[in-house]
Scaffold this motif. Structure first.
Motif, mmCIF file in Angstrom:
data_model
loop_
_atom_site.group_PDB
_atom_site.id
_atom_site.type_symbol
_atom_site.label_atom_id
_atom_site.label_comp_id
_atom_site.label_asym_id
_atom_site.label_seq_id
_atom_site.Cartn_x
_atom_site.Cartn_y
_atom_site.Cartn_z
ATOM 1 N N UNK A 238 0.805 -1.239 0.000
ATOM 2 C CA UNK A 238 0.000 0.000 0.000
ATOM 3 C C UNK A 238 0.829 1.277 0.000
ATOM 4 N N UNK A 239 2.113 1.173 0.330
ATOM 5 C CA UNK A 239 2.961 2.358 0.489
ATOM 6 C C UNK A 239 2.356 3.324 1.510
ATOM 7 N N UNK A 240 1.646 2.782 2.498
ATOM 8 C CA UNK A 240 1.059 3.601 3.548
ATOM 9 C C UNK A 240 -0.338 4.110 3.251
ATOM 10 N N UNK A 241 -0.833 3.891 2.036
ATOM 11 C CA UNK A 241 -2.159 4.380 1.655
ATOM 12 C C UNK A 241 -3.247 3.377 2.016
ATOM 13 N N UNK A 242 -4.483 3.661 1.590
ATOM 14 C CA UNK A 242 -4.929 4.918 0.972
ATOM 15 C C UNK A 242 -5.159 5.998 2.023
ATOM 16 N N UNK A 243 -4.804 7.221 1.682
ATOM 17 C CA UNK A 243 -4.963 8.368 2.583
ATOM 18 C C UNK A 243 -4.328 8.091 3.940
ATOM 19 N N UNK A 244 -3.128 7.456 3.924
ATOM 20 C CA UNK A 244 -2.354 7.167 5.139
ATOM 21 C C UNK A 244 -3.050 6.181 6.082
#
Length: 294
Positions: A238-244
Protein backbone atom coordinates in the motif's frame (compact mmCIF):
# COMPACT_ATOMS: atom_id res chain seq x y z
CA UNK A 1 42.58 -22.21 27.14
CA UNK A 2 42.87 -20.88 30.72
CA UNK A 3 45.95 -18.87 29.71
CA UNK A 4 44.00 -17.29 26.86
CA UNK A 5 41.14 -16.36 29.20
CA UNK A 6 43.53 -14.74 31.63
CA UNK A 7 45.36 -12.88 28.88
CA UNK A 8 43.54 -9.57 28.60
CA UNK A 9 45.30 -8.68 25.36
CA UNK A 10 44.06 -11.89 23.73
CA UNK A 11 40.51 -11.19 24.95
CA UNK A 12 40.61 -7.68 23.49
CA UNK A 13 41.96 -8.95 20.17
CA UNK A 14 39.22 -11.56 19.87
CA UNK A 15 36.46 -9.09 20.78
CA UNK A 16 37.80 -6.16 18.75
CA UNK A 17 36.46 -7.23 15.28
CA UNK A 18 32.95 -7.79 16.67
CA UNK A 19 33.03 -4.50 18.62
CA UNK A 20 34.20 -2.56 15.55
CA UNK A 21 31.55 -4.17 13.37
CA UNK A 22 28.83 -3.45 15.94
CA UNK A 23 30.00 0.15 16.33
CA UNK A 24 30.10 0.80 12.59
CA UNK A 25 26.80 -0.89 11.70
CA UNK A 26 24.70 -0.10 14.80
CA UNK A 27 26.13 2.57 17.10
CA UNK A 28 27.51 5.00 14.50
CA UNK A 29 24.30 5.20 12.39
CA UNK A 30 22.24 5.78 15.55
CA UNK A 31 24.55 8.59 16.66
CA UNK A 32 24.49 10.15 13.19
CA UNK A 33 20.67 9.92 13.03
CA UNK A 34 20.47 11.51 16.48
CA UNK A 35 22.54 14.44 15.22
CA UNK A 36 20.60 14.76 11.96
CA UNK A 37 17.31 14.75 13.89
CA UNK A 38 18.33 18.07 15.45
CA UNK A 39 18.76 19.71 12.04
CA UNK A 40 16.53 21.22 9.40
CA UNK A 41 18.28 19.48 6.53
CA UNK A 42 17.30 18.46 3.00
CA UNK A 43 20.18 16.01 2.61
CA UNK A 44 22.06 18.17 0.12
CA UNK A 45 22.64 21.69 1.35
CA UNK A 46 24.03 22.64 4.74
CA UNK A 47 21.57 21.94 7.53
CA UNK A 48 20.61 24.39 10.24
CA UNK A 49 20.38 23.44 13.90
CA UNK A 50 16.79 23.51 15.20
CA UNK A 51 17.10 21.51 18.43
CA UNK A 52 14.06 19.40 19.29
CA UNK A 53 11.80 21.23 16.85
CA UNK A 54 11.47 18.12 14.66
CA UNK A 55 10.34 16.04 17.64
CA UNK A 56 7.79 18.65 18.66
CA UNK A 57 6.47 18.80 15.10
CA UNK A 58 6.03 15.03 15.08
CA UNK A 59 3.35 15.21 17.76
CA UNK A 60 1.84 18.63 17.00
CA UNK A 61 1.68 18.82 13.19
CA UNK A 62 -1.48 17.37 11.65
CA UNK A 63 0.12 17.24 8.21
CA UNK A 64 2.88 14.92 9.43
CA UNK A 65 0.41 12.38 10.76
CA UNK A 66 2.89 10.72 13.11
CA UNK A 67 0.37 10.01 15.94
CA UNK A 68 -1.77 8.08 13.45
CA UNK A 69 1.21 5.95 12.43
CA UNK A 70 1.78 5.13 16.10
CA UNK A 71 -1.84 4.03 16.46
CA UNK A 72 -1.51 1.83 13.38
CA UNK A 73 1.72 0.30 14.72
CA UNK A 74 0.07 -0.32 18.10
CA UNK A 75 -2.87 -2.02 16.39
CA UNK A 76 -0.47 -4.27 14.44
CA UNK A 77 1.31 -5.07 17.72
CA UNK A 78 -1.97 -6.03 19.40
CA UNK A 79 -3.06 -8.16 16.44
CA UNK A 80 0.33 -9.87 16.29
CA UNK A 81 0.33 -10.62 20.02
CA UNK A 82 -3.26 -11.83 20.38
CA UNK A 83 -3.83 -13.47 16.98
CA UNK A 84 -0.50 -14.41 15.44
CA UNK A 85 1.18 -15.81 18.57
CA UNK A 86 -1.77 -17.96 19.75
CA UNK A 87 -1.97 -19.51 16.26
CA UNK A 88 1.77 -20.20 16.35
CA UNK A 89 1.47 -21.71 19.83
CA UNK A 90 -1.40 -23.95 18.74
CA UNK A 91 0.53 -25.32 15.76
CA UNK A 92 3.70 -25.76 17.86
CA UNK A 93 1.89 -27.82 20.52
CA UNK A 94 0.01 -29.93 17.97
CA UNK A 95 3.09 -30.66 15.85
CA UNK A 96 5.29 -31.41 18.88
CA UNK A 97 3.00 -34.25 19.90
CA UNK A 98 4.54 -36.34 17.14
CA UNK A 99 1.80 -36.38 14.50
CA UNK A 100 2.40 -38.14 11.21
CA UNK A 101 4.47 -35.99 8.86
CA UNK A 102 5.62 -33.74 11.71
CA UNK A 103 8.90 -32.65 10.07
CA UNK A 104 7.17 -32.00 6.75
CA UNK A 105 4.59 -29.74 8.34
CA UNK A 106 7.27 -27.84 10.27
CA UNK A 107 9.14 -27.22 7.01
CA UNK A 108 5.97 -26.13 5.19
CA UNK A 109 5.00 -23.64 7.90
CA UNK A 110 8.52 -22.18 7.85
CA UNK A 111 8.67 -21.70 4.06
CA UNK A 112 7.02 -18.21 4.08
CA UNK A 113 9.77 -16.98 6.40
CA UNK A 114 12.36 -17.91 3.78
CA UNK A 115 10.57 -16.21 0.89
CA UNK A 116 11.54 -12.65 0.01
CA UNK A 117 9.13 -10.11 1.47
CA UNK A 118 8.89 -8.38 -1.90
CA UNK A 119 7.79 -11.65 -3.49
CA UNK A 120 5.21 -12.15 -0.75
CA UNK A 121 3.95 -8.61 -1.30
CA UNK A 122 3.52 -9.20 -5.03
CA UNK A 123 1.77 -12.50 -4.33
CA UNK A 124 -0.76 -10.89 -1.99
CA UNK A 125 -1.28 -7.99 -4.39
CA UNK A 126 -2.61 -10.60 -6.82
CA UNK A 127 -4.73 -12.24 -4.12
CA UNK A 128 -6.27 -8.89 -3.12
CA UNK A 129 -6.81 -7.71 -6.71
CA UNK A 130 -10.43 -6.47 -6.91
CA UNK A 131 -10.98 -7.88 -10.42
CA UNK A 132 -9.30 -11.29 -10.56
CA UNK A 133 -7.99 -11.74 -7.03
CA UNK A 134 -8.56 -15.01 -5.22
CA UNK A 135 -10.57 -13.45 -2.39
CA UNK A 136 -13.09 -11.52 -4.49
CA UNK A 137 -13.35 -14.36 -7.02
CA UNK A 138 -14.16 -16.79 -4.22
CA UNK A 139 -16.78 -14.46 -2.75
CA UNK A 140 -18.43 -14.06 -6.16
CA UNK A 141 -18.53 -17.82 -6.67
CA UNK A 142 -20.27 -18.13 -3.30
CA UNK A 143 -22.82 -15.51 -4.30
CA UNK A 144 -21.46 -12.95 -1.85
CA UNK A 145 -20.87 -10.16 -4.34
CA UNK A 146 -21.83 -7.54 -1.76
CA UNK A 147 -18.83 -8.59 0.34
CA UNK A 148 -16.29 -7.93 -2.41
CA UNK A 149 -14.29 -4.75 -2.15
CA UNK A 150 -10.98 -3.10 -2.98
CA UNK A 151 -9.27 -4.52 0.08
CA UNK A 152 -6.05 -2.51 -0.15
CA UNK A 153 -7.80 0.60 -1.46
CA UNK A 154 -10.42 0.93 1.25
CA UNK A 155 -9.43 2.97 4.30
CA UNK A 156 -11.50 0.70 6.56
CA UNK A 157 -9.84 -2.54 5.47
CA UNK A 158 -6.34 -1.55 4.26
CA UNK A 159 -4.51 -2.00 7.58
CA UNK A 160 -6.21 -5.32 8.34
CA UNK A 161 -5.55 -6.50 4.79
CA UNK A 162 -1.88 -5.71 5.30
CA UNK A 163 -1.83 -7.63 8.59
CA UNK A 164 -2.97 -10.90 6.99
CA UNK A 165 0.23 -11.33 4.88
CA UNK A 166 2.32 -10.36 7.93
CA UNK A 167 0.54 -13.06 9.94
CA UNK A 168 0.98 -15.58 7.12
CA UNK A 169 4.69 -14.84 6.80
CA UNK A 170 5.68 -14.92 10.47
CA UNK A 171 3.39 -17.55 12.01
CA UNK A 172 5.95 -20.17 10.99
CA UNK A 173 8.81 -18.19 12.55
CA UNK A 174 7.21 -18.01 15.99
CA UNK A 175 5.88 -21.55 15.61
CA UNK A 176 9.41 -22.87 15.10
CA UNK A 177 10.66 -21.08 18.24
CA UNK A 178 7.80 -22.49 20.31
CA UNK A 179 8.08 -25.93 18.69
CA UNK A 180 11.73 -26.12 19.73
CA UNK A 181 10.72 -25.05 23.23
CA UNK A 182 8.02 -27.72 23.50
CA UNK A 183 10.44 -30.37 22.26
CA UNK A 184 12.93 -29.40 24.97
CA UNK A 185 10.38 -30.12 27.73
CA UNK A 186 10.82 -33.55 29.30
CA UNK A 187 8.06 -35.88 28.04
CA UNK A 188 8.00 -37.55 31.46
CA UNK A 189 6.19 -34.51 32.89
CA UNK A 190 3.33 -34.87 30.40
CA UNK A 191 3.20 -38.64 30.89
CA UNK A 192 2.94 -38.23 34.66
CA UNK A 193 0.12 -35.71 34.24
CA UNK A 194 -1.79 -38.05 31.91
CA UNK A 195 -1.42 -40.90 34.41
CA UNK A 196 -2.99 -38.61 37.01
CA UNK A 197 -5.94 -38.08 34.67
CA UNK A 198 -5.03 -34.80 32.99
CA UNK A 199 -6.46 -34.18 29.52
CA UNK A 200 -4.36 -32.95 26.59
CA UNK A 201 -5.71 -29.44 27.21
CA UNK A 202 -4.75 -29.74 30.89
CA UNK A 203 -1.23 -30.86 29.99
CA UNK A 204 -0.85 -27.92 27.61
CA UNK A 205 -2.30 -25.39 30.06
CA UNK A 206 -0.58 -26.42 33.27
CA UNK A 207 2.69 -27.91 32.03
CA UNK A 208 3.63 -26.97 28.46
CA UNK A 209 2.62 -23.29 28.36
CA UNK A 210 4.07 -22.35 31.81
CA UNK A 211 7.39 -24.00 30.89
CA UNK A 212 7.34 -22.12 27.57
CA UNK A 213 7.24 -18.69 29.20
CA UNK A 214 10.86 -17.79 28.32
CA UNK A 215 10.14 -18.56 24.64
CA UNK A 216 6.77 -16.79 24.78
CA UNK A 217 8.47 -13.74 26.23
CA UNK A 218 10.90 -13.63 23.31
CA UNK A 219 8.07 -14.10 20.80
CA UNK A 220 6.00 -11.30 22.35
CA UNK A 221 8.98 -8.93 22.29
CA UNK A 222 9.72 -9.85 18.66
CA UNK A 223 6.06 -9.41 17.68
CA UNK A 224 5.67 -5.99 19.33
CA UNK A 225 8.99 -4.50 18.26
CA UNK A 226 8.56 -6.00 14.79
CA UNK A 227 5.24 -4.15 14.45
CA UNK A 228 6.96 -0.83 15.12
CA UNK A 229 9.72 -1.69 12.61
CA UNK A 230 7.33 -3.04 9.96
CA UNK A 231 8.10 -1.56 6.57
CA UNK A 232 8.82 -3.69 3.50
CA UNK A 233 5.54 -5.61 3.20
CA UNK A 234 3.44 -2.50 3.89
CA UNK A 235 5.52 -0.49 1.42
CA UNK A 236 4.99 -3.06 -1.33
CA UNK A 237 1.26 -3.53 -0.70
CA UNK A 238 0.00 0.00 0.00
CA UNK A 239 2.96 2.36 0.49
CA UNK A 240 1.06 3.60 3.55
CA UNK A 241 -2.16 4.38 1.66
CA UNK A 242 -4.93 4.92 0.97
CA UNK A 243 -4.96 8.37 2.58
CA UNK A 244 -2.35 7.17 5.14
CA UNK A 245 -4.77 4.49 6.43
CA UNK A 246 -1.98 1.89 6.62
CA UNK A 247 0.87 4.32 7.30
CA UNK A 248 3.33 3.19 9.97
CA UNK A 249 6.37 5.04 11.37
CA UNK A 250 8.83 3.35 8.98
CA UNK A 251 6.87 4.18 5.81
CA UNK A 252 6.38 7.77 7.03
CA UNK A 253 10.11 8.02 7.67
CA UNK A 254 10.96 6.89 4.13
CA UNK A 255 8.33 9.23 2.71
CA UNK A 256 9.79 12.19 4.58
CA UNK A 257 13.43 11.44 3.72
CA UNK A 258 13.18 10.37 0.10
CA UNK A 259 9.84 11.88 -0.91
CA UNK A 260 10.03 15.31 0.72
CA UNK A 261 13.79 15.60 1.30
CA UNK A 262 13.26 16.21 5.02
CA UNK A 263 16.24 14.27 6.32
CA UNK A 264 16.18 15.88 9.75
CA UNK A 265 12.50 15.14 10.27
CA UNK A 266 12.89 11.58 8.99
CA UNK A 267 15.87 11.03 11.30
CA UNK A 268 13.72 12.11 14.25
CA UNK A 269 11.21 9.41 13.30
CA UNK A 270 14.04 6.86 13.09
CA UNK A 271 15.25 7.74 16.60
CA UNK A 272 11.71 7.45 17.97
CA UNK A 273 11.29 4.03 16.35
CA UNK A 274 14.52 2.83 17.98
CA UNK A 275 13.49 4.32 21.33
CA UNK A 276 10.02 2.74 21.20
CA UNK A 277 11.41 -0.69 20.31
CA UNK A 278 13.92 -0.49 23.16
CA UNK A 279 11.26 0.76 25.59
CA UNK A 280 8.75 -1.98 24.80
CA UNK A 281 11.46 -4.67 24.83
CA UNK A 282 12.52 -3.64 28.35
CA UNK A 283 8.95 -3.21 29.65
CA UNK A 284 7.71 -6.51 28.25
CA UNK A 285 10.73 -8.33 29.58
CA UNK A 286 10.11 -6.90 33.05
CA UNK A 287 6.38 -7.62 32.96
CA UNK A 288 6.71 -11.22 31.85
CA UNK A 289 9.61 -11.85 34.24
CA UNK A 290 7.54 -10.53 37.15
CA UNK A 291 4.73 -12.92 36.24
CA UNK A 292 7.22 -15.79 36.26
CA UNK A 293 8.29 -14.85 39.78
CA UNK A 294 4.66 -14.74 40.94
Amino acid sequence: MEKVRRNKIAIVLFLLPAVILFAVIIVLPILMSSYYSLLDWDGITKGSFVGIKNYIELFTSKSAGFPKTLRNAMLLAVLSTFIQLPISLFFAIVLARGIKGEKVFVSIFFIPVLISTTVIGQLWLKIYNPDYGLINAGLRNLGLDSWTRVWLGDQKTALYAVFIPILWQYVGYHMLLMYAGVKSISPQLAEAARIDGASEWGVSRYITIPLLRPILRISVIFAVTGSFKAFDLIYVLTNGGPAHASEVPSTLMVSMIFGRNRYGFGSAIAILIISLCFFFAVVLRKLISSKEVE
